[in-house]
Design an enzyme around this catalytic site. Structure first.
Site, PDB file in Angstrom:
ATOM      1  N   CYS A   1      -2.200  -5.209  -0.901  1.00  0.00           N
ATOM      2  CA  CYS A   1      -2.377  -3.908  -0.275  1.00  0.00           C
ATOM      3  C   CYS A   1      -1.260  -2.966  -0.709  1.00  0.00           C
ATOM      4  O   CYS A   1      -0.082  -3.219  -0.406  1.00  0.00           O
ATOM      5  CB  CYS A   1      -2.382  -4.048   1.245  1.00  0.00           C
ATOM      6  SG  CYS A   1      -2.635  -2.484   2.114  1.00  0.00           S
ATOM      7  N   PRO A   2      -1.571  -1.886  -1.413  1.00  0.00           N
ATOM      8  CA  PRO A   2      -0.506  -0.958  -1.824  1.00  0.00           C
ATOM      9  C   PRO A   2       0.065  -0.160  -0.668  1.00  0.00           C
ATOM     10  O   PRO A   2       1.194   0.338  -0.766  1.00  0.00           O
ATOM     11  CB  PRO A   2      -1.221  -0.051  -2.838  1.00  0.00           C
ATOM     12  CG  PRO A   2      -2.657  -0.096  -2.449  1.00  0.00           C
ATOM     13  CD  PRO A   2      -2.899  -1.472  -1.910  1.00  0.00           C
TER      14      PRO A   2
END
Length: 423
Positions: A168-169
């Site tokens: 997840c950025p």
């Protein structure tokens, strides 16, 4: 000074507080995520919640609007920190491939020096049984391990993560076995926070319409902050709300995002689905396993491995056709060739002298003078390009010009001056 594990870490992670907190390589995106949460809440508290303090006179309930907003925001930020700064379930790397899996494959062999040599291989994929269903596990070339079931290698963090869901950025971290619960709570809590702010802003617009601003347009014009917050929360709900619904489906079927996107078209039977209720209990209520990586521990020096017993025995009982014996034979042949070249030079000198004093010359050249000193290096050139000690029968031997020149000078130096030919 001995290093700790986090100081010699080969992944792309960054550490804080001496290895107590571990982040992904894109942890700077956390500042953007925190800003997207804190800035709207601050605007809400200043321009909306403050005006609602006295709208609920009974028990001063208006203060609850402000307290709930602040408490909910702190709760969301703590969940974000626990998701981002936690080991997601990294599988430690191995220092060498698993030797117990190696085997000599005689079906695929390579030809070296005219001989067939079996290649050393090990299986790239193995099958293990999970709840009575075979599951394939793959070998990771980077970590040099067989990945456990549901484990995958994250190309961004450069680690193998157990029960890998996705990277997840927005939180700057992999989502895996040890932080998936906190990630789901973070997303769902963010959804509830958006709904709460949207509802309180709409309530404030309603109060304005009941007092001095009878129309919606006049009320919205009086409180533009409420309008901006309602639009922001509506747009955000499409993301965090949709993500919450999607992960509710994944938890109910005991899937990961990676498995859902990769094996969607296979229609395979899941080996991990235990029923909807049991799946929710497993994900949200079971105890989280401790980390397999001790980041604050000191790096242990690898103990040198003793050579296998079979290899030692092969070296002791090395056959005569082995490469080592062939090298020794090649050196003997080189010495014999040098002797022959010397004899040839002596014969040419003898022919130039017309055979004169040939008996004296042969007597002067004793066997000891033709012997090659065992400590002298003999530059012998092999016409083959590689593995000169192998495949000797297929190649030819040549003597370097330096050897021929040295042998000629030695031959002329051994002849007495009285016996040299007069020009």
């Amino acid at each position: 000074m001995a290093k700790r594990v986090y100081q010699a870490w080969k992944g792309n992670n960054s550490f804080l507080l001496c290895g107590r907190l571990i982040f992904g390589p894109d942890s700077r995106s956390l500042f953007v995520t925190v800003a997207l949460i804190v800035v709207p809440v601050v605007i809400f508290c200043v321009f909306v919640a403050r005006n609602l303090l006295h709208e609920f006179p009974a028990y001063d309930a208006g203060y609850a609007v402000l307290v709930v907003a602040i408490a909910f925001t702190i709760h969301v930020l703590l969940l974000l920190l626990m998701t981002s700064a936690r080991d997601p379930g990294i599988v430690p790397r191995a220092s060498h491939p698993p030797e117990e899996e190696f085997s000599h494959d005689t079906s695929t062999h390579s030809e070296i020096g005219g001989r067939h040599t079996p290649s050393l291989t090990f299986p790239r994929i193995k099958e293990v049984m999970v709840n009575g269903i075979p599951v394939k596990v793959k070998y990771c070339d980077t970590c040099m391990i067989y990945r456990p079931p549901r484990c995958s290698h994250c190309s961004i963090c450069n680690n193998c993560v157990e029960r890998f869901d996705h990277h997840c950025p927005w939180v700057g971290q992999c989502i895996g076995q040890r932080n998936y619960r906190y990630f789901f709570l973070f997303v769902s809590s963010s959804t509830l926070l958006c709904i709460y702010v949207f509802a309180m802003c709409a309530l404030y617009i309603k109060f304005l319409m009941d007092e001095d601003y009878p129309t919606v347009w006049k009320a919205m014009k009086h409180s533009p902050a409420s309008v901006v917050l309602m639009i922001y929360c509506f747009v955000s709900l499409w993301f965090v709300g949709g993500l919450t619904g999607f992960h509710l489906y994944l938890i109910g079927t005991n899937q990961t995002t990676y498995e859902n996107f990769r094996y969607r078209a296979d229609n395979r039977v899941s080996a991990f689905d235990r029923g909807c209720l049991s799946n929710f209990i497993e994900v949200l209520c079971t105890e989280i396993k401790p980390s397999r990586s001790k980041f604050r521990a000191y790096v242990q020096d690898e103990i040198p491995r003793p050579p296998p017993v079979g290899r030692t025995r092969d070296m002791e009982e090395e056959p005569a056709s082995s490469p080592r014996v062939k090298v020794e034979d090649d050196l003997d042949i080189g010495g014999d060739l040098l002797k022959i070249s010397r004899r040839r030079n002596y014969e040419e000198v003898d022919e130039e002298m017309g055979g004169r004093n040939s008996n004296g010359l042969h007597r002067a050249l004793s066997e000891s003078e033709l012997m090659v000193d065992s400590e002298t290096e003999i530059p012998v050139i092999r016409t083959e390009t590689k593995n000169s000690s192998r495949g000797r029968r297929s190649g030819s031997w040549d003597l370097s010009p330096e050897v021929l020149a040295a042998s000629s000078l030695a031959a002329e130096g051994d002849i007495p001056s009285s016996q040299k030919p007069v020009p």
